[in-house]
Write a protein that holds these residues in place. Structure first.
Motif, PDB file in Angstrom:
ATOM      1  N   ARG A   1      -9.719   1.121   3.946  1.00 33.10           N
ATOM      2  CA  ARG A   1     -10.215   1.749   2.714  1.00 33.10           C
ATOM      3  C   ARG A   1     -11.112   0.783   1.932  1.00 33.10           C
TER       4      ARG A   1
ATOM      5  N   ASP B   1      -0.643   0.991  -1.375  1.00 30.83           N
ATOM      6  CA  ASP B   1      -1.708   1.963  -1.643  1.00 30.83           C
ATOM      7  C   ASP B   1      -2.176   1.841  -3.100  1.00 30.83           C
TER       8      ASP B   1
ATOM      9  N   ASN C   1      -5.119   0.331   4.511  1.00 34.49           N
ATOM     10  CA  ASN C   1      -5.685  -0.026   3.219  1.00 34.49           C
ATOM     11  C   ASN C   1      -6.841  -1.008   3.341  1.00 34.49           C
TER      12      ASN C   1
ATOM     13  N   ASN D   1      -5.801   0.851  -4.560  1.00 33.92           N
ATOM     14  CA  ASN D   1      -6.546   1.708  -5.497  1.00 33.92           C
ATOM     15  C   ASN D   1      -7.097   0.883  -6.663  1.00 33.92           C
TER      16      ASN D   1
ATOM     17  N   GLN E   1     -14.461   0.272   3.810  1.00 33.76           N
ATOM     18  CA  GLN E   1     -15.274   1.478   3.676  1.00 33.76           C
ATOM     19  C   GLN E   1     -15.936   1.539   2.305  1.00 33.76           C
ATOM     20  N   LYS E   2     -15.211   1.156   1.263  1.00 29.02           N
ATOM     21  CA  LYS E   2     -15.780   1.149  -0.084  1.00 29.02           C
ATOM     22  C   LYS E   2     -16.933   0.146  -0.181  1.00 29.02           C
TER      23      LYS E   2
END
Length: 590
Positions: free
Chosen positions: A255, A178, A252, A182, A258-259
């Motif tokens: 994520r 994670d 992840n 990030n 999606q970004k």
């Protein structure tokens, strides 16, 4: 045709050519996101047919892009990473081990990060590097502007562990995958208006088998419907932990994608997903023979998906064999980047297979090699390390040896293998052990970990697998730790020791020496935490447990350029033991 008409036609042709060239020159360079998992098998995805888990975000990369059905890496971590970074077989560039320096590839090689950086890309790597810790082997020295993670082969704790950021020791923030994601998302957002190359070498599902409760709870009491077919025996608890870790990776990946959508970057971003070798234990893997460490099909076949919205076909599958060595030339070709490489790379540009009809593709073999075992994969056959021949179209488990029934195929592949091994010898003739480097003049920090050292006397390594170990049982002033070091340039350095020490050993004095230089310091702070890691393990580990090591200022030392033993001694031991030692951190002052 009149001369005037010819001239007009020529002008039109050249005008069109100029416009094409201008368009090519001004077209935005595609961003690159390259994700590699660690010890995930080909079968550890729902798109591979495994109903034990669900990986919709990773699967979507294949559904929205191109999937290579026969993609090959090497049997273990470091050689695969070397091939990905250079486009050359790891055996050709100095990789012979996964620790103690053998994971480093030759400094003569150009890396994918250097090539893209020279083409104007911002570059970053977040995760497990496993190709050398000290500059010039460090990721910052091999083309990456920003690096966060751990440079070793495996790590001892995945929850807010000790990590590094561009050489400086830092503390992680939450579950490691994670945390790495990030960092990747932040990098994407920061560089959305310029081309970027983001390498995310995740650390899971490599052991220790640690994963947040949210993912483990889905598997802890789940009955596995698809199981390993062989006689070796499957550890279902280990399998559950591995699959839970893969579902965390999938979360992840979701994520990240999606970004890209939020920032409007999908159409200008090439996103690749693969693993570095076969599964790290026996579990369902498409009935293939072999796992991590094996040159058989199951040890070296990995998923390989590439998504580039509206630029490459959607849902296309490619059957032709390909490998990690092909990633560099393929990405450079797709991005229209020149590769000024002095040495001929082993990989090929896969763009024709991705964008065009592949009927004209010229077949070639893929070589798998590790620790003296060589296997050759052609489009149809695999010659294994023992020179047994298998038809991989019908026998992925490598059960029926065709050596006798297919003598022409068998003998031709044996000749190919012997020629390759003979040629390999020239890369290793007159090789000498390479020292660990210290004090590169262009970099501030150098880590010298216990992993790279040699204990003497009573001192012991905390585990037989060196990568994440520390030295312990230091009971005599006659004991010492040495490192084979080459100082790259004269300099003065501040040195920190990451250690633990019981109260009774306070005022013990240590000495660090290199050549004629010495510094000594007393231990003035007790710090004796327990071993940790087991509280987060879903399955008992085979690697070392860890401790909360803290830094101690040893002082300043002047080092002269040259090669010698860096030696840590105890001049005086109070109590029964000297400190446990995790690493030395050198910071260049002058």
């Amino acid at each position: 045709m009149r001369f005037g008409n010819i001239l007009l036609l020529a002008c039109l042709v050249f005008s069109c050519s100029d416009k094409v060239a201008e368009k090519k020159a001004t077209a935005p360079k595609p961003n690159i996101i390259l994700i590699m998992s660690d010890d995930q098998g080909w079968g550890d995805l729902s798109i591979s047919g495994n109903t034990n888990l669900s990986t919709p975000h990773i699967d979507a990369l294949a559904q929205n892009g191109v999937s290579f059905q026969n993609f090959y890496v090497q049997p273990v971590c470091s050689p695969t990473r070397a091939e990905l970074l250079t486009g050359r077989y790891a055996a050709h560039i100095g990789v012979y081990s996964t620790s103690e320096g053998g994971e480093r590839f030759s400094l003569e090689e150009s890396t994918i990060a250097q090539i893209f950086k020279n083409a104007g890309y911002k570059t970053a790597a977040y995760g497990k590097w496993h190709s050398g810790m000290q500059p010039p082997y460090h990721p910052n020295a091999r083309g990456f502007d920003d690096y966060y993670g751990f440079a070793s082969g495996h790590w001892g704790n995945y929850f807010s562990p000790m990590l590094e950021h561009n050489g400086a020791i830092v503390k992680g923030d939450g579950f490691l995958v994670d945390d790495l994601t990030n960092k990747g998302i932040d990098f994407i957002a920061k560089n959305q208006d310029q081309p970027f190359f983001l390498y995310l070498p995740y650390n899971t599902p490599h052991s220790p088998m640690q994963v947040p409760d949210e993912f483990w709870n889905r598997f802890e009491n789940k009955a596995l419907k698809m199981k390993y077919q062989g006689t070796e025996g499957e550890n279902e608890n280990f399998t559950k932990a591995a699959l839970a870790m893969v579902e965390n990776i999938d979360y992840n990946v979701g994520r990240l994608t999606q970004k890209l959508k939020e920032l409007g970057l999908e159409e200008n971003t090439i996103l690749i997903y693969l693993s570095d070798n076969g599964p790290n234990d026996w579990r369902w893997n498409g009935r293939m023979r072999g796992k991590k460490g094996s040159t058989d099909e199951g040890g070296v076949r990995t998923p390989f998906f590439m998504q580039w919205k509206n630029n490459i076909p959607k849902g296309k599958t490619v059957d032709q064999i390909a490998g990690t060595i092909d990633i560099l030339p393929t990405l450079a070709s797709l991005a229209n980047i020149d590769m000024p490489i002095e040495k001929q790379i082993d990989g090929r540009d896969l763009k024709p297979l991705i964008l065009k009809d592949s009927s004209n593709w010229n077949p070639r073999p893929i070589i798998n090699y590790w620790q003296g075992k060589t296997s050759i994969r052609t489009q149809k056959y695999r010659l294994d390390y023992a020179n047994r021949l298998y038809d991989m179209d019908v026998d992925p488990g490598q059960v029926n040896d065709l050596s006798t029934s297919k003598p022409v195929v068998h003998d031709s592949l044996v000749v190919l293998k012997n020629n390759w091994l003979s040629e390999l010898g020239k890369y290793h003739d007159n090789e000498e052990p390479r020292p660990f480097t210290l004090g590169h003049p262009d970099f501030t920090y150098t880590q010298i970990p216990a992993r790279d050292g040699v204990p003497h006397g009573h001192i012991k390594r905390s585990n037989k697998y060196p990568n994440n170990t520390f030295f312990t049982n230091w009971t005599s002033e006659k004991d010492s730790i040495t490192w084979d070091i080459e100082v790259l340039a004269d300099g003065e350095f501040e040195v920190e020791l990451y250690y633990t020490c019981p109260e009774e050993s306070l005022d013990s004095r240590l000495e660090l020496g290199f050549g004629e230089s010495r510094l000594s310091s007393k231990i003035t702070k007790a710090h004796n935490p327990p071993l940790t890691g087991m509280e987060n393990d879903r399955e008992p580990r085979m690697e070392s447990y860890v401790k909360d090591f803290i830094p101690m200022d040893l002082g300043r030392i002047k080092l002269k350029k040259g090669r010698a033993a860096l030696t840590l001694k105890a001049l005086d031991i109070k109590g029964k033991v000297a400190p446990d030692v995790r690493l030395l951190l050198f910071r260049r002052i002058i």
